[in-house]
Design a protein around this motif. Structure first.
Motif, short mmCIF file in Angstrom:
data_model
loop_
_atom_site.label_atom_id
_atom_site.label_comp_id
_atom_site.label_asym_id
_atom_site.label_seq_id
_atom_site.Cartn_x
_atom_site.Cartn_y
_atom_site.Cartn_z
N UNK A 1 0.99 -1.23 0.01
CA UNK A 1 0.19 -0.03 -0.26
C UNK A 1 0.77 1.26 -0.10
N UNK A 2 2.36 1.04 0.81
CA UNK A 2 2.68 2.33 0.78
C UNK A 2 3.42 2.58 -0.67
N UNK A 3 3.87 1.52 -1.10
CA UNK A 3 4.40 1.72 -2.71
C UNK A 3 3.36 2.38 -3.69
N UNK A 4 2.02 2.32 -3.39
CA UNK A 4 0.93 2.79 -3.98
C UNK A 4 0.96 4.12 -4.12
N UNK A 5 1.49 4.81 -2.88
CA UNK A 5 1.59 6.13 -2.47
C UNK A 5 0.20 6.85 -2.61
N UNK A 6 0.34 7.95 -2.86
CA UNK A 6 -1.15 8.96 -2.91
C UNK A 6 -2.17 8.47 -3.76
N UNK A 7 -1.87 7.52 -4.85
CA UNK A 7 -2.70 7.14 -5.67
C UNK A 7 -4.05 6.18 -5.22
N UNK A 8 -3.58 5.57 -3.83
CA UNK A 8 -4.51 5.01 -3.06
C UNK A 8 -5.38 5.43 -2.35
N UNK A 9 -5.30 7.18 -2.30
CA UNK A 9 -6.36 7.67 -1.47
C UNK A 9 -5.69 8.48 -0.26
N UNK A 10 -6.61 9.06 0.48
CA UNK A 10 -5.91 10.02 1.49
C UNK A 10 -5.61 9.16 2.74
N UNK A 11 -6.07 8.01 3.00
CA UNK A 11 -5.52 7.21 4.21
C UNK A 11 -4.24 6.62 4.18
N UNK A 12 -3.68 6.43 5.36
CA UNK A 12 -2.19 5.96 5.38
C UNK A 12 -2.25 4.67 4.92
N UNK A 13 -1.05 4.30 4.63
CA UNK A 13 -0.99 2.68 3.87
C UNK A 13 -1.37 1.69 5.08
N UNK A 14 -0.93 2.16 6.43
CA UNK A 14 -1.54 1.35 7.29
C UNK A 14 -3.09 1.15 7.70
N UNK A 15 -3.72 2.24 7.55
CA UNK A 15 -5.11 2.22 7.59
C UNK A 15 -5.69 1.58 6.38
N UNK A 16 -5.21 1.65 5.24
CA UNK A 16 -5.55 0.89 4.10
C UNK A 16 -5.51 -0.48 4.23
N UNK A 17 -4.36 -0.80 4.92
CA UNK A 17 -4.04 -2.36 5.05
C UNK A 17 -5.05 -2.99 5.94
N UNK A 18 -5.24 -2.10 6.95
CA UNK A 18 -6.27 -2.51 7.95
C UNK A 18 -7.74 -2.75 7.37
N UNK A 19 -7.98 -1.92 6.63
CA UNK A 19 -9.35 -1.87 6.26
C UNK A 19 -9.54 -3.23 5.31
N UNK A 20 -8.50 -3.45 4.42
CA UNK A 20 -8.58 -4.64 3.52
C UNK A 20 -8.37 -6.07 4.05
N UNK A 21 -7.58 -6.04 5.02
CA UNK A 21 -7.42 -7.25 5.77
C UNK A 21 -8.46 -7.58 6.64
N UNK A 22 -9.37 -6.74 7.19
CA UNK A 22 -10.58 -6.81 8.17
C UNK A 22 -11.57 -7.52 7.26
N UNK A 23 -11.52 -7.07 5.93
CA UNK A 23 -12.46 -7.60 5.28
C UNK A 23 -12.09 -9.20 4.66
N UNK A 24 -10.96 -9.40 4.37
CA UNK A 24 -10.72 -10.71 4.22
C UNK A 24 -10.69 -11.80 5.30
N UNK A 25 -10.46 -11.18 6.59
CA UNK A 25 -10.71 -11.95 7.62
C UNK A 25 -12.45 -12.47 7.84
N UNK A 26 -13.14 -11.71 7.68
CA UNK A 26 -14.60 -12.03 7.73
C UNK A 26 -14.91 -11.78 9.17
#
Length: 499
Positions: free
Chosen positions: A178-203
């Motif tokens: 996510x960090x390598x994606x940089x600003x193109x991935x949105x305003x949230x930090x790479x860590x926040x984006x990782x938490x959001x996506x992994x939470x979905x994958x956990x169910x």
């Protein structure tokens, strides 16, 4: 790679204190494994080197309570060194210094390097460094440590280890991408984006997806991360060299530098018998040390190690070891009465007999005692108490008594305590005070501005708190550790007599 070798240098490290780094703690853990420290007794001169000293807060606390020690902190980050030097100046500490240096440079330097003459340090410590740096820096760390330790000296080295960091490795991998994606991935930090996506994958916890079933610890990690210190999260997961280590691999690297694994500075981990009985035959009877440590880590799901390593062993055998253990001086620390003695360890929850544990504390309430005398007063053997005392020390209920050696530090400690309270009241992130009676430090709660601004009012206010605090449950006593330690150190006891 830049000057930081891939470490996250954009923010400052947190200010913490780790009791396992205290000389008496290190001596006891080594003695438990049959190794005699080069420091013969409390109060004897010693030299103490910290590699990766960060903000210098912990080292300053140790220097304040050990005037007989010479302390040196080394860190590569100039902001850290500036903070550490300024703190030492404010606390009026003459026995601690800090240098800015790169381990790669030190590893190739001649004997005239800033660390002084080779092989002259009784203790070398490196907390939170080995598994956060790239392999060349890790190797340099061990080279510098080995060259600095005197024969028989003790090295403390803590690090993230497998298998307990598998969940963290998943989070770190997604956050890195996510960090390598940089600003193109949105305003949230790479860590926040990782938490959001992994939470979905956990169910949902009630209906977990395959990842949730395979990695249950990942869910608790993701729930905990948003409340963690942002700088800590950046430095924990953002470093290019971040790599949880297998202990067997790390110990093999240590042996290349003449450093032998001795044991753990986590005292409860020295009590192997706490391992579940059905696992002991597989783990404890393994004759190969490397495989045995690896099996123990796997059996307990260990995620963090506090290794003790030595450059040459001072082996104690038979009665000599027993005599030294019997001479270890203990004292009661702040220990509110407990109806249930429960300790969280790598082996799981350990519950002790309240009458047996309480008897130890009741005996020490009358004053400090060597372990042997304590055992005699209780009608128990030293070996028997060694199954209990490490748990009480680790829980902060007992400490290592410094006796008359503590008196030499009181003038410095009183000044340092006053300064730290004032700085904490002004917003500095300091949450520990020096405790010279045990050669360590004690945590305190939120500090109100009046604690540092008006000493007379502080004394009157504290004197009114003692009677109330004694009648309240320990977990309801906000600030109680502060008052208890100040009374113990004599910072306010004399004044209280006059109130």
């Amino acid at each position: 790679m830049s000057w930081d070798h891939g470490y996250v240098s954009s923010g400052q490290y947190t200010c913490g204190y780790y009791p396992e780094l205290a000389p008496a703690w290190l001596d006891f853990a080594a003695l438990f494994r049959g190794h005699a420290s080069s420091r013969p007794r409390p109060g004897a001169p010693f030299r103490y080197l910290e590699l990766g000293s960060g903000m210098g807060y912990g080292l300053c606390l140790l220097a304040a309570v050990h005037p007989e020690g010479e302390f040196l902190g080394v860190d590569f980050h100039p902001d850290h060194v500036v903070h550490a030097r300024e703190l030492a100046r404010r606390l009026d500490l003459a026995n601690v210094g800090f240098v800015e240096a790169d381990l790669l440079d030190l590893a190739t330097a001649d004997p005239g390097n800033p660390l002084g003459t080779p092989a002259s340090w009784d203790y070398v410590v490196a907390h939170g460094l080995a598994s956060w740096v790239v392999p060349p820096v890790r190797d340099a760390l061990l080279k510098v440590a080995a060259r600095s330790l005197m024969p028989g000296g003790i090295l403390y080295c803590s690090y993230n280890c497998n298998p307990g960091w598998y969940a963290g490795a998943i989070f770190r991998q997604v956050a890195r991408l996510e960090r390598e994606q940089g600003a193109a991935s949105g305003s949230h930090s790479p860590f926040e984006r990782a938490i959001e996506k992994l939470s979905t994958l956990l169910g949902e916890s009630s209906a977990p997806m395959p990842l949730g079933m395979q990695q249950p610890m990942l869910r608790s990690l993701l729930q905990r991360l948003p409340s963690e210190n942002r700088d800590y999260v950046q430095q924990e997961y953002g470093a290019a060299g971040w790599e949880p280590l297998w202990s067997s691999d790390f110990h093999r690297l240590c042996r290349e530098h003449k450093l032998d694994h001795l044991g753990s500075a986590t005292l409860s981990e020295l009590l192997d018998h706490l391992l579940l009985p059905q696992l002991q035959a597989t783990v404890l009877r393994e004759s190969d040390p490397g495989l045995r440590e690896c099996l123990m880590d796997i059996a307990t799901g260990k995620g963090f190690r506090r290794d003790l390593l030595v450059r040459g062993r001072r082996r104690l055998l038979g009665s000599e070891m027993t005599e030294r253990l019997a001479a270890v001086p203990l004292r009661l620390q702040e220990a509110p009465p407990m109806s249930t003695y429960s300790f969280q360890t790598v082996f799981g929850e350990v519950r002790g007999d309240p009458s047996a544990y309480g008897a130890i504390e009741a005996q020490l309430a009358a004053g400090p005692l060597p372990l042997g005398e304590l055992a005699g007063a209780l009608g128990r053997s030293v070996g028997d108490l060694l199954n209990v005392v490490p748990l009480l020390i680790e829980a902060g209920r007992l400490g290592f008594d410094r006796g008359i050696a503590a008196e030499a530090s009181l003038p410095v400690v009183k000044r340092a305590t006053s300064t730290l309270l004032e700085l904490a009241a002004r917003g500095h992130p300091y949450a520990f005070l020096p405790a010279p009676a045990v050669g360590s430090a004690v945590a305190f709660g939120p500090v109100e501005p009046w604690l540092a601004i008006d000493e007379d009012f502080f004394v009157r206010r504290v004197s009114g708190h003692f009677s109330r605090l004694a009648r309240r449950p320990a977990n309801d006593c906000v600030g109680q550790p502060l008052f208890a330690v100040l009374a113990q150190l004599g910072v306010i006891s004399a004044a209280l007599d006059d109130v």
